[in-house]
Design a protein around this motif. Structure first.
Motif, mmCIF file in Angstrom:
data_model
loop_
_atom_site.group_PDB
_atom_site.id
_atom_site.type_symbol
_atom_site.label_atom_id
_atom_site.label_comp_id
_atom_site.label_asym_id
_atom_site.label_seq_id
_atom_site.Cartn_x
_atom_site.Cartn_y
_atom_site.Cartn_z
ATOM 1 N N GLU A 78 7.384 23.216 41.309
ATOM 2 C CA GLU A 78 6.796 24.533 41.041
ATOM 3 C C GLU A 78 6.167 24.576 39.650
ATOM 4 O OE1 GLU A 78 7.197 27.461 43.512
ATOM 5 O OE2 GLU A 78 7.028 25.454 44.382
ATOM 6 N N ASP A 79 5.401 25.635 39.386
ATOM 7 C CA ASP A 79 4.842 25.820 38.050
ATOM 8 C C ASP A 79 5.926 26.336 37.104
ATOM 9 O OD1 ASP A 79 5.199 28.446 38.806
ATOM 10 O OD2 ASP A 79 3.054 28.933 38.929
ATOM 11 N N ILE A 80 5.552 26.568 35.855
ATOM 12 C CA ILE A 80 6.528 27.011 34.855
ATOM 13 C C ILE A 80 7.191 28.313 35.279
ATOM 14 C CG2 ILE A 80 6.796 27.921 32.515
ATOM 15 C CD1 ILE A 80 6.666 24.976 32.462
ATOM 16 N N LYS A 81 6.396 29.248 35.794
ATOM 17 C CA LYS A 81 6.957 30.536 36.213
ATOM 18 C C LYS A 81 7.963 30.347 37.339
ATOM 19 C CE LYS A 81 5.768 35.208 37.733
ATOM 20 N NZ LYS A 81 4.681 36.154 38.085
ATOM 21 N N GLY A 82 7.648 29.479 38.306
ATOM 22 C CA GLY A 82 8.570 29.236 39.404
ATOM 23 C C GLY A 82 9.888 28.650 38.913
ATOM 24 N N ARG A 83 9.859 27.820 37.888
ATOM 25 C CA ARG A 83 11.078 27.233 37.326
ATOM 26 C C ARG A 83 11.855 28.274 36.524
ATOM 27 N NH1 ARG A 83 9.305 20.960 36.193
ATOM 28 N NH2 ARG A 83 7.393 21.034 37.406
ATOM 29 N N VAL A 84 11.108 29.099 35.764
ATOM 30 C CA VAL A 84 11.776 30.173 35.018
ATOM 31 C C VAL A 84 12.510 31.102 35.983
ATOM 32 C CG1 VAL A 84 11.409 32.207 33.571
ATOM 33 C CG2 VAL A 84 10.186 30.089 33.058
ATOM 34 N N LEU A 85 11.914 31.388 37.140
ATOM 35 C CA LEU A 85 12.516 32.290 38.120
ATOM 36 C C LEU A 85 13.861 31.760 38.626
ATOM 37 C CD1 LEU A 85 9.383 33.442 40.128
ATOM 38 C CD2 LEU A 85 11.076 34.951 39.059
ATOM 39 N N VAL A 86 13.955 30.462 38.876
ATOM 40 C CA VAL A 86 15.229 29.880 39.323
ATOM 41 C C VAL A 86 16.283 30.034 38.225
ATOM 42 C CG1 VAL A 86 16.399 27.735 39.975
ATOM 43 C CG2 VAL A 86 14.159 28.288 40.944
ATOM 44 N N ALA A 87 15.893 29.766 36.981
ATOM 45 C CA ALA A 87 16.824 29.955 35.857
ATOM 46 C C ALA A 87 17.219 31.426 35.740
ATOM 47 C CB ALA A 87 16.193 29.460 34.561
ATOM 48 N N ASN A 88 16.266 32.343 35.978
ATOM 49 C CA ASN A 88 16.570 33.780 35.931
ATOM 50 C C ASN A 88 17.645 34.163 36.947
ATOM 51 O OD1 ASN A 88 13.098 34.776 35.323
ATOM 52 N ND2 ASN A 88 14.719 34.264 33.864
ATOM 53 N N VAL A 89 17.579 33.601 38.151
ATOM 54 C CA VAL A 89 18.573 33.913 39.184
ATOM 55 C C VAL A 89 19.969 33.476 38.738
ATOM 56 C CG1 VAL A 89 19.342 33.330 41.521
ATOM 57 C CG2 VAL A 89 16.937 33.896 41.102
ATOM 58 N N PHE B 77 19.192 35.964 44.666
ATOM 59 C CA PHE B 77 19.047 34.927 45.684
ATOM 60 C C PHE B 77 17.585 34.494 45.777
ATOM 61 C CE2 PHE B 77 22.454 37.794 46.888
ATOM 62 C CZ PHE B 77 23.488 36.963 47.303
ATOM 63 N N PHE B 78 17.369 33.280 46.248
ATOM 64 C CA PHE B 78 16.032 32.827 46.617
ATOM 65 C C PHE B 78 16.180 31.826 47.760
ATOM 66 C CE2 PHE B 78 17.457 29.977 43.238
ATOM 67 C CZ PHE B 78 17.197 28.716 43.763
#
Length: 281
Positions: free
Chosen positions: A167-178, A242-243
């Protein structure tokens, strides 16, 4: 016999019959006097060479005696700095000065009243403001769950790389956010390692934990940057807990997500969800 005429010198006899040369007598007398003067002068210098010079300065209250050692040469180096500092009055101080630090002062010579124009620097207000601002920043940072152990940090890097390495940076940040959202939510553990490795009813919460990929990946610089941003407060999650990547998920998992959770949005290959009551709160 003929009498010889005396030229340039005149001889005479004294009472004892001795003849004295008047010019020779004068030369000897002058030499003795000169040697006497030189001896007395040199002795005075030798005697006074180690003596302290004392200067008596009159003040408004009473007479004071200042004792100091004189030196024929100007002070240089550290001595010069010290001499200058000592000769400089403090801010707002009024002094009576006699001469300067490099003079042999004669009483009453160059007596002057000196008032320093230096301004005292008050840094108390500036320091107080700086400390208060620093304290506020520390409290602000500590109020958010951004601090974690080395073990938690390493596990967070691994799960983000395993779940969103494409994923892009935002997609990786989102997983860390969860992960960070779960740490703060009462239903889940309060640290990253336990959240990532949690099993509920024998089922791993993250597929890379179930199939072992979490231990096989190597975090890239992009993943490290994404985790860094998440720890610094970057949050795109809207509270997601969740994702799921439906294209790679089992049908029963997809049904459970759609039935029990509230969908928030989709980014990249992942769809993000949370509890319905969490949305209301």
């Amino acid at each position: 016999m003929r009498k010889t005429g005396l030229t340039k010198q005149h001889n005479r006899k004294d009472k004892g019959g001795k003849v004295q040369n008047s010019s020779l007598h004068g030369f000897v007398s002058l030499s003795v006097c000169a040697l006497t003067v030189l001896t007395v002068t040199g002795g005075c210098k030798l005697i006074g060479s180690g003596r302290q010079n004392q200067v008596y300065a009159a003040s408004e209250q009473k007479s004071s005696t200042y004792t100091y050692y004189t030196d024929d040469s100007l002070p240089t180096g550290i001595a010069g700095v010290v001499s200058g500092v000592n000769a400089t009055p403090s801010a707002g101080m009024t002094v009576k000065r006699i001469g300067i630090s490099c003079d042999d002062v004669i009483v009453g010579q160059r007596v002057s009243k000196v008032t320093s124009s230096a301004v005292e620097m008050n840094v108390s207000d500036l320091m107080t403001t700086t400390v208060d601002n620093f304290d506020a920043q520390v409290v602000s940072h500590s109020s958010s769950a951004k601090m974690m152990s080395d073990e938690d940090y390493e596990n967070l890097l691994q799960i983000v790389e395993a779940e969103a390495g494409t994923e892009d940076i935002k997609g990786r940040v989102l997983v860390a956010n969860v992960i960070m959202n779960r740490i703060k939510y009462p239903e889940f553990p309060n640290n990253a390692t336990d959240v990532i490795w949690q099993y509920i009813d024998g089922v791993a919460q993250f597929s890379p934990v179930a199939d072992g990929r979490i231990s096989e990946v190597i975090p890239t610089n992009e993943t490290k940057e994404a985790v860094k941003q998440a720890l610094e407060g970057v949050d795109y999650s809207e509270g997601a807990l969740f994702f799921i990547q439906k294209s790679a998920a089992a049908k029963n998992n997809i049904k459970w997500f759609d039935k029990n959770l509230k969908k928030l949005f989709k980014h990249g290959v992942h769809e993000f969800y949370t509890y319905p009551e969490a949305v209301q709160q």
